[in-house]
Motif scaffolding. Structure first.
Motif, PDB file in Angstrom:
ATOM      1  N   VAL A 166       0.144  -1.465  -0.524  1.00 45.29           N
ATOM      2  CA  VAL A 166      -0.151   0.074   0.042  1.00 45.29           C
ATOM      3  C   VAL A 166       0.814   1.403  -0.619  1.00 45.29           C
ATOM      4  O   VAL A 166       0.613   1.894  -0.684  1.00 45.29           O
ATOM      5  N   LYS A 167       1.898   1.077   0.756  1.00 51.52           N
ATOM      6  CA  LYS A 167       2.649   2.179   1.394  1.00 51.52           C
ATOM      7  C   LYS A 167       3.653   2.484  -0.301  1.00 51.52           C
ATOM      8  O   LYS A 167       4.227   3.520  -0.186  1.00 51.52           O
ATOM      9  N   SER A 168       3.491   1.268  -1.548  1.00 53.18           N
ATOM     10  CA  SER A 168       5.030   1.763  -2.612  1.00 53.18           C
ATOM     11  C   SER A 168       3.949   2.526  -3.355  1.00 53.18           C
ATOM     12  O   SER A 168       4.718   3.227  -4.338  1.00 53.18           O
ATOM     13  N   PHE A 169       2.704   2.899  -3.249  1.00 54.64           N
ATOM     14  CA  PHE A 169       2.169   3.842  -4.442  1.00 54.64           C
ATOM     15  C   PHE A 169       2.106   4.906  -4.025  1.00 54.64           C
ATOM     16  O   PHE A 169       2.729   5.786  -2.558  1.00 54.64           O
ATOM     17  N   GLU A 170       2.353   6.235  -5.176  1.00 53.42           N
ATOM     18  CA  GLU A 170       2.549   7.733  -5.248  1.00 53.42           C
ATOM     19  C   GLU A 170       1.435   8.321  -3.804  1.00 53.42           C
ATOM     20  O   GLU A 170       2.644   9.338  -3.235  1.00 53.42           O
ATOM     21  N   GLU A 171       0.289   7.700  -4.054  1.00 49.10           N
ATOM     22  CA  GLU A 171      -0.097   8.722  -3.178  1.00 49.10           C
ATOM     23  C   GLU A 171      -1.626   7.298  -2.944  1.00 49.10           C
ATOM     24  O   GLU A 171      -1.964   6.709  -3.850  1.00 49.10           O
ATOM     25  N   VAL A 172      -1.792   7.859  -1.623  1.00 41.45           N
ATOM     26  CA  VAL A 172      -2.879   6.387  -1.308  1.00 41.45           C
ATOM     27  C   VAL A 172      -4.289   7.382  -0.958  1.00 41.45           C
ATOM     28  O   VAL A 172      -3.876   8.333  -0.523  1.00 41.45           O
ATOM     29  N   CYS A 173      -5.192   7.541  -2.600  1.00 39.34           N
ATOM     30  CA  CYS A 173      -6.613   8.540  -2.459  1.00 39.34           C
ATOM     31  C   CYS A 173      -8.155   7.278  -2.344  1.00 39.34           C
ATOM     32  O   CYS A 173      -8.029   6.539  -2.883  1.00 39.34           O
ATOM     33  N   ILE A 174      -8.250   7.695  -0.689  1.00 43.08           N
ATOM     34  CA  ILE A 174      -9.469   6.483  -0.452  1.00 43.08           C
ATOM     35  C   ILE A 174     -10.774   8.117  -0.523  1.00 43.08           C
ATOM     36  O   ILE A 174     -11.085   8.879   0.342  1.00 43.08           O
ATOM     37  N   VAL A 175     -12.091   6.919  -1.631  1.00 43.55           N
ATOM     38  CA  VAL A 175     -13.004   8.304  -0.739  1.00 43.55           C
ATOM     39  C   VAL A 175     -13.563   8.314   0.254  1.00 43.55           C
ATOM     40  O   VAL A 175     -13.804   7.857   1.025  1.00 43.55           O
ATOM     41  N   ASP A 176     -14.007   9.755   0.402  1.00 47.28           N
ATOM     42  CA  ASP A 176     -14.655  10.075   1.759  1.00 47.28           C
ATOM     43  C   ASP A 176     -15.961   8.929   2.429  1.00 47.28           C
ATOM     44  O   ASP A 176     -16.767   9.402   2.257  1.00 47.28           O
ATOM     45  N   ASN A 177     -15.620   8.575   3.368  1.00 45.58           N
ATOM     46  CA  ASN A 177     -16.014   8.046   4.437  1.00 45.58           C
ATOM     47  C   ASN A 177     -16.249   8.103   5.733  1.00 45.58           C
ATOM     48  O   ASN A 177     -14.824   7.794   6.025  1.00 45.58           O
ATOM     49  N   PRO A 178     -16.866   8.423   6.578  1.00 46.43           N
ATOM     50  CA  PRO A 178     -16.563   8.490   8.016  1.00 46.43           C
ATOM     51  C   PRO A 178     -16.198   6.654   8.855  1.00 46.43           C
ATOM     52  O   PRO A 178     -14.911   7.115   9.840  1.00 46.43           O
ATOM     53  N   ALA A 179     -16.724   5.558   8.005  1.00 46.53           N
ATOM     54  CA  ALA A 179     -15.986   4.464   8.898  1.00 46.53           C
ATOM     55  C   ALA A 179     -14.690   4.127   8.181  1.00 46.53           C
ATOM     56  O   ALA A 179     -13.799   3.779   9.174  1.00 46.53           O
ATOM     57  N   PHE A 180     -14.587   4.446   7.921  1.00 45.81           N
ATOM     58  CA  PHE A 180     -12.651   4.878   6.379  1.00 45.81           C
ATOM     59  C   PHE A 180     -11.702   5.522   7.444  1.00 45.81           C
ATOM     60  O   PHE A 180     -10.525   5.505   7.603  1.00 45.81           O
ATOM     61  N   ARG A 181     -12.711   6.879   7.743  1.00 43.63           N
ATOM     62  CA  ARG A 181     -11.904   7.862   8.992  1.00 43.63           C
ATOM     63  C   ARG A 181     -11.154   7.197  10.184  1.00 43.63           C
ATOM     64  O   ARG A 181     -10.339   7.594  10.922  1.00 43.63           O
TER      65      ARG A 181
END
Length: 450
Positions: A385-400
């Motif tokens: 996961v950390k090897s990617f240039e950027e990790v983008c997550i669609v905003d979601n309270p549970a994921f936050r």
């Protein structure tokens, strides 16, 4: 503060007239015996003139430790404001105050803010002179979750799924409860649609949108509180909090001192929160199974321009294989994912439940596969996961909440961080599903990385 006090008496005394313009200057270093949160919130609201041309404080941030009484005391102040604060529109006509209390979802509202609201009203009925009680009478609409007082003022409760959803309606005061569980896209719209002010509270175990977007702005006031500012805390609880704080300096920093926690232990501290997934052919899905008290998490993973994008599609408890199959079909239609039974997208699932995987395959999801498990697999997944240039997550309270809770485990002997996640939090289902989903991308041989 569950009993009337000098602070409440002061609030009653200024009913019928606006407080002096300097009443919002109340600071934490004042020798206040009552609940600091209650007094600060009430003074803050009454200091606001919505039509003044000068710069005012219109955003109140309550950052506090455990047992500081933030939510209860803020709601208590809002009840007084609903009865006492006079709002006049630009034509000089008085409007009944409308207050909205926002939570991350309805279950959390019922367990927290709604329960506290009912407790505040009971306390007033028990503790106030009988002559004053009728002004606090209200009617509650369970369907709309709105309490309406005799003077027409309302206190409503709501949650919003995204920024677009939060664009509906305007109100005078908005209170965002546990704001670190709610995305910036929602919070921004709520503040924009509040005619008088916006109030938030949170335990700041890690920086979130308030610290990045709001802190330090001229219209923002910060109040930091802890259990010593709440006279309702009993001596036994105080002793337990102090003892725990001595054992854990980081816990003491956040939950006793009310300070912002460190991101050092957070596994993915630099997430970019986005509104939607990009168009991409490099797509797979991750599925982490839950049981009676834990979440089943289903995510979509995609790679675009060297960046990893992830979206939480459903997150629920008590799902068996047929229920999961129905949920996959529902979100496939909702998000236009296509027929996951027929296309070539992989669903990489928790290999600890081979029977559930087999059942899903029999139900038509034949590309459901067991994700790699075993020694070092979690570390490898995190590294990927950390090897990617950027990790983008669609905003979601549970994921936050998971992102803020997903931390490295500390060695109990040395206190140093290990390279393994702390599994004791119970908030890692979406994070695990994300790791599994990336394995599906590997199978497609289409991963784009710098």
């Amino acid at each position: 503060m569950k009993k009337s006090s000098a602070a409440q008496s002061q609030a009653l005394h200024i009913w019928g007239e606006q407080a002096p313009s300097d009443s919002g200057r109340l600071l934490l270093d004042n020798p206040i015996v009552e609940s600091v949160v209650f007094v600060t919130t009430l003074s803050f609201i009454f200091a606001i003139d919505p039509h003044a041309e000068r710069q005012q404080k219109t955003f109140l941030s309550h950052q506090g430790g455990t047992w500081s009484g933030k939510t209860y005391s803020i709601i208590q102040a809002l009840v007084f404001a609903a009865i006492a604060y006079k709002y006049y529109n630009k034509k000089g006509k008085q409007e009944p105050l409308s207050i909205l209390i926002v939570g991350q979802d309805v279950p959390n509202l019922k367990k927290g803010a709604i329960k506290d609201f009912e407790s505040v009203i009971r306390s007033i009925v028990d503790d106030f002179p009988e002559a004053l009680r009728p002004i606090f009478d209200y009617k509650y609409n369970k369907t709309d979750k709105i309490a309406t007082f005799a003077n027409g003022a309302t206190i409503g409760f709501a949650s919003f799924k995204d920024g677009q959803d939060a664009k509906s309606g305007k109100r005078h005061i908005t209170f965002v409860n546990e704001a670190n569980g709610i995305g910036w896209a929602v919070a921004e719209q709520l503040e924009f649609r509040s005619k008088v002010c916006t109030i938030i509270d949170y335990n700041s175990d890690a920086p979130f949108w308030y610290h990045h977007k709001m802190h330090g702005k001229k219209h923002v006031q910060l109040c930091i509180s802890n259990f010593t500012h709440n006279p309702g805390v009993d001596q036994k609880t105080k002793r337990e909090l102090v003892a725990k704080g001595r054992q854990n300096p980081e816990w003491r920093k956040v939950y006793i001192n009310g300070q912002t926690g460190s991101t050092e232990a957070i596994i993915y501290p630099n997430i970019t929160w986005v509104d939607k997934m990009p168009e991409s052919d490099d797509v797979s899905y991750g599925l982490d199974f839950g049981f009676s008290n834990s979440k089943t998490a289903f995510v979509k993973c995609a790679v675009s321009d060297g960046k990893l994008y992830v979206q939480l599609l459903f997150y629920a408890t008590g799902l068996l294989a047929p229920d999961i199959a129905k949920e996959i079909a529902k979100v496939s239609k909702q998000h236009k994912l296509g027929n996951l039974k027929a296309n070539k997208r992989f669903i990489m699932a928790d290999g600890a439940s081979p029977d559930t995987i087999a059942h899903l395959r029999r139900l038509g999801y034949k590309r459901t596969m067991a994700a790699k498990k075993g020694k070092g697999s979690v570390r490898d997944g995190i590294a990927l996961v950390k090897s990617f240039e950027e990790v983008c997550i669609v905003d979601n309270p549970a994921f936050r909440l998971e992102q803020q809770s997903y931390k490295y485990l500390k060695d109990p002997m040395t206190g140093e961080l290990t390279n393994e996640p702390d599994k004791n939090t119970g908030k890692d289902h979406a994070m695990d599903a994300m790791r599994y989903g990336i394995q599906g991308l590997r199978y497609t041989n289409k991963m784009q990385r710098n």
